[in-house]
Each structure stands twice: as structure tokens, then as C-alpha cells.
Design a protein around this motif. Structure first.
Motif, PDB file in Angstrom:
ATOM      1  N   TYR A  43       0.833  -1.208   0.000  1.00  0.00           N
ATOM      2  CA  TYR A  43       0.000   0.000   0.000  1.00  0.00           C
ATOM      3  C   TYR A  43       0.864   1.253   0.000  1.00  0.00           C
ATOM      4  O   TYR A  43       0.651   2.189  -0.780  1.00  0.00           O
ATOM      5  N   LYS A  47       1.082   4.197  -2.649  1.00  0.00           N
ATOM      6  CA  LYS A  47       0.676   5.560  -2.285  1.00  0.00           C
ATOM      7  C   LYS A  47       1.756   6.546  -2.697  1.00  0.00           C
ATOM      8  O   LYS A  47       1.467   7.616  -3.217  1.00  0.00           O
ATOM      9  N   ILE A  89      -1.695  10.170   7.038  1.00  0.00           N
ATOM     10  CA  ILE A  89      -2.438   8.927   7.267  1.00  0.00           C
ATOM     11  C   ILE A  89      -1.598   8.029   8.171  1.00  0.00           C
ATOM     12  O   ILE A  89      -0.381   8.154   8.214  1.00  0.00           O
ATOM     13  N   VAL A  90      -2.273   7.162   8.903  1.00  0.00           N
ATOM     14  CA  VAL A  90      -1.578   6.116   9.661  1.00  0.00           C
ATOM     15  C   VAL A  90      -1.952   4.813   8.965  1.00  0.00           C
ATOM     16  O   VAL A  90      -3.143   4.457   8.909  1.00  0.00           O
ATOM     17  N   GLN A  91      -0.975   4.150   8.388  1.00  0.00           N
ATOM     18  CA  GLN A  91      -1.292   2.922   7.655  1.00  0.00           C
ATOM     19  C   GLN A  91      -1.784   1.845   8.623  1.00  0.00           C
ATOM     20  O   GLN A  91      -1.142   1.561   9.629  1.00  0.00           O
ATOM     21  N   LEU A  92      -2.910   1.247   8.312  1.00  0.00           N
ATOM     22  CA  LEU A  92      -3.495   0.188   9.147  1.00  0.00           C
ATOM     23  C   LEU A  92      -3.282  -1.162   8.465  1.00  0.00           C
ATOM     24  O   LEU A  92      -3.150  -1.207   7.249  1.00  0.00           O
ATOM     25  N   ASP A 114      -7.714  10.110   5.325  1.00  0.00           N
ATOM     26  CA  ASP A 114      -8.321   8.780   5.227  1.00  0.00           C
ATOM     27  C   ASP A 114      -9.791   8.806   5.681  1.00  0.00           C
ATOM     28  O   ASP A 114     -10.558   7.893   5.418  1.00  0.00           O
ATOM     29  N   PHE A 116     -10.983   8.584   8.837  1.00  0.00           N
ATOM     30  CA  PHE A 116     -11.257   7.518   9.808  1.00  0.00           C
ATOM     31  C   PHE A 116     -11.672   8.048  11.182  1.00  0.00           C
ATOM     32  O   PHE A 116     -12.243   7.314  11.978  1.00  0.00           O
ATOM     33  N   CYS A 135     -11.634   5.997   1.776  1.00  0.00           N
ATOM     34  CA  CYS A 135     -11.143   5.570   0.450  1.00  0.00           C
ATOM     35  C   CYS A 135     -11.805   4.318  -0.145  1.00  0.00           C
ATOM     36  O   CYS A 135     -12.155   4.320  -1.326  1.00  0.00           O
ATOM     37  N   THR A 136     -11.959   3.262   0.619  1.00  0.00           N
ATOM     38  CA  THR A 136     -12.524   2.045   0.013  1.00  0.00           C
ATOM     39  C   THR A 136     -14.009   2.246  -0.334  1.00  0.00           C
ATOM     40  O   THR A 136     -14.410   1.994  -1.478  1.00  0.00           O
ATOM     41  N   ILE A 164     -14.014   0.724   8.639  1.00  0.00           N
ATOM     42  CA  ILE A 164     -13.433   1.434   7.494  1.00  0.00           C
ATOM     43  C   ILE A 164     -14.100   1.102   6.155  1.00  0.00           C
ATOM     44  O   ILE A 164     -13.913   1.811   5.190  1.00  0.00           O
ATOM     45  N   THR A 260      -8.242   2.275  -4.085  1.00  0.00           N
ATOM     46  CA  THR A 260      -8.174   2.868  -2.741  1.00  0.00           C
ATOM     47  C   THR A 260      -7.137   3.994  -2.739  1.00  0.00           C
ATOM     48  O   THR A 260      -7.362   5.076  -2.199  1.00  0.00           O
TER      49      THR A 260
END
Ligand code: GUN
Length: 277
Positions: A43, A47, A89-92, A114, A116, A135-136, A164, A260
Motif C-alpha cells: 500500500y 501511495k 495517514i496512519v497505515q493500518l 483517510d 477515519f 477511500c474504500t 473502514i 483505494t
């Protein structure tokens, strides 16, 4: 029939490139990466690649997986206070020892591209005009728009309840006047619901949960996730669905990432435009 997502994706990038070309400065998107699992790394790589493609700076801060919750919390705090960081963003997912909800709740809502943070999720629920779209769920709505699928008067079955994807897509569909059947892995006789729906959106991470005989004729299936077992991809929708000429299905590896990421860039551009109005 399989929806050609590349056309949607190309159109989104063409529009974004045109918009960013008019900007006086280059927007910068920051990312925090804590857990280096293969999916998150992929991801992040995507990005960076696609941010640069649309002339957005992409800055990554990477941490050791063993970072404590408090250290990460302090990092988030410093990102919130830093005037040079407009969006991040904080990647999950985050490693198990870190409370993901607590971290998300501390991202500054104005910097959260994001979308969230609970304040932002709430805006989607009530459809506030200043809302962005996570995004999704955003690309699911993009696909429906691109395919000229109006959800008014239609029944849509959503299989999954995550924060999410599941919950925001349910809100967006309700806002667009769909009749929504919200199912999950504990729904009894799930086929009772899926067979009523003109559109089924499945994001359950459950291989082949959705079978051909669980669908109405002409049903449109949007399949979000797959699971890899013994190096083979297993979609939530049984791949035999592809043979059904009357269904529009979307199982192509790579496309979930691609769309996404495109929607994240779209949110960043929208945030830039709002800030520089
Ligand atoms: N992990 C999987 N999807 C996403 C996403 O859209 N944003 C972030 N930050 N992490 C993710």
C-alpha cells in the motif's frame, strides 16, 4: 461481465492531474507506517508512486514494529501540532499491542485524509456537506456512478460491518436512497437477504462466502477482499460468478489497492482545495 476498473481509475487520475496542474504549490501528504507486513508495504509503495504521479509530495515516517503505544501517541500529537504537516495517514493495521481505535481517535480530524476519525465518520453518517469519503467506500460509489447504477429504489445487501468499509458504505448507500440490508458473518440464512438484492457488496474476508445460487438474476456483485491460502487467491465471491454473463463482478487482483490509493489522492486534492479556497 467484469467491470473494467482500469477505465474508472484512468479517468480519476486524468481529472486529478488536470486539477493539480492549476495549483500554485505542491500538496504534501505524510504517512506513518508501523507494521511492515507485506500488504501495508505494498500500500505504502503504491501511495508514494501515485502521489508523485499526480504531483503530490509523499513523505513517509517509518517506525519499528515494537514502538510502544505511548510513543506512537506522542508522534501523532507532534504531527497534529506541526504546522508544516497539513494531512497525514496512519497505515493500518497496527501491531496487536497498540490500540488502533485510540490512535485513530487522536489523529487531528482536519489532517485526516483517510477520513477515519469518529468526527469525520459522523459527517458521513449524517452527510455533512464538508464530508470526504473514506477511500474504500469511495471507489465502490465511484464504480456505481461510472456504471450508471442508480441505487434509488434498489435493494443493496452489504456483507460486513467494519468501521473502514462496512459501516461507511452502508451510510453512503442510505444517503443515496438505497434500501440497505446490513449483514455480517453471524447473519442467519444470509441467502435470504442476498437473494433479495439487486446489488451485493461483500467485504467479509471469507473465501467463497457468496455463491452463485445466493444471487438474483442480473445481480451486480462488488467483491472487495480476498484471502490468500496456499499462495492462491480466494475471493469472498465464488469465482464461478465470473461465468455469469448477467452479473457485473469485479475480482481482479490489484484493483482494490489501485482504487483505494486513487481515492486517497482525490481526498488530498480536495483537502488542498478547501484549504486554499
Ligand atoms: N489499510 C487498509 N486500507 C487502508 C486505508 O484505506 N488506509 C489506511 N491508512 N490503512 C489501510
Amino acid at each position: 461481465m467484469i467491470i473494467d476498473w482500469t477505465k474508472i481509475w484512468q479517468k480519476m487520475y486524468d481529472e486529478m492531474k488536470n486539477e493539480v496542474a492549476k495549483f500554485k504549490t505542491k500538496p504534501t501528504l505524510w504517512a506513518i507506517l508501523v507494521w511492515n507486513n507485506s500488504s501495508s508495504l505494498r500500500y505504502i509503495k503504491q501511495k508514494k508512486k501515485w502521489a508523485e504521479y499526480v504531483w503530490i509530495n509523499f513523505k513517509l515516517e517509518q517506525f519499528d514494529e515494537k514502538i510502544s503505544e505511548i510513543e506512537l501517541y506522542n508522534k501523532i500529537k507532534s504531527f497534529n501540532e506541526d504546522q508544516n504537516i497539513n494531512w497525514y495517514i496512519v497505515q493500518l493495521p497496527l501491531p496487536k499491542h497498540i490500540n488502533q481505535t485510540k490512535i485513530i481517535n487522536n489523529i487531528h480530524p482536519k489532517k485526516d485524509v483517510d477520513w477515519f476519525h469518529p468526527n469525520n465518520q459522523g459527517k458521513v453518517l449524517i452527510w455533512d456537506e464538508t464530508a470526504f469519503i473514506p477511500c474504500t467506500p469511495a471507489w465502490i460509489m465511484e464504480i456505481l456512478k461510472h456504471e450508471n447504477i442508480n441505487v434509488e429504489w434498489k435493494t443493496v445487501c452489504v456483507i460486513w460491518r467494519s468501521n473502514i468499509v462496512g459501516k461507511p458504505i452502508i451510510s453512503l448507500l442510505i444517503n443515496a436512497w438505497a434500501t440497505v440490508l446490513a449483514c455480517n458473518s453471524k447473519t442467519k440464512n444470509i441467502e435470504k437477504f442476498t437473494t433479495q438484492a439487486e446489488i451485493v457488496i461483500v467485504a467479509a474476508w471469507s473465501p467463497w462466502l457468496l455463491k452463485v445460487n445466493m444471487l438474483k438474476v442480473w445481480a451486480i456483485v462488488i467483491d472487495v477482499w480476498f484471502t490468500i491460502i496456499n499462495e492462491k487467491i480466494h475471493w469472498d465471491a465464488d469465482t464461478k460468478l465470473i461465468d455469469l454473463v448477467w452479473s457485473k463482478v469485479t475480482p481482479v487482483p490489484g484493483w482494490v489497492w489501485a482504487l483505494t490509493v486513487a481515492c486517497l489522492m482525490k481526498n488530498t486534492i480536495k483537502a488542498y482545495k478547501l484549504q486554499n479556497k
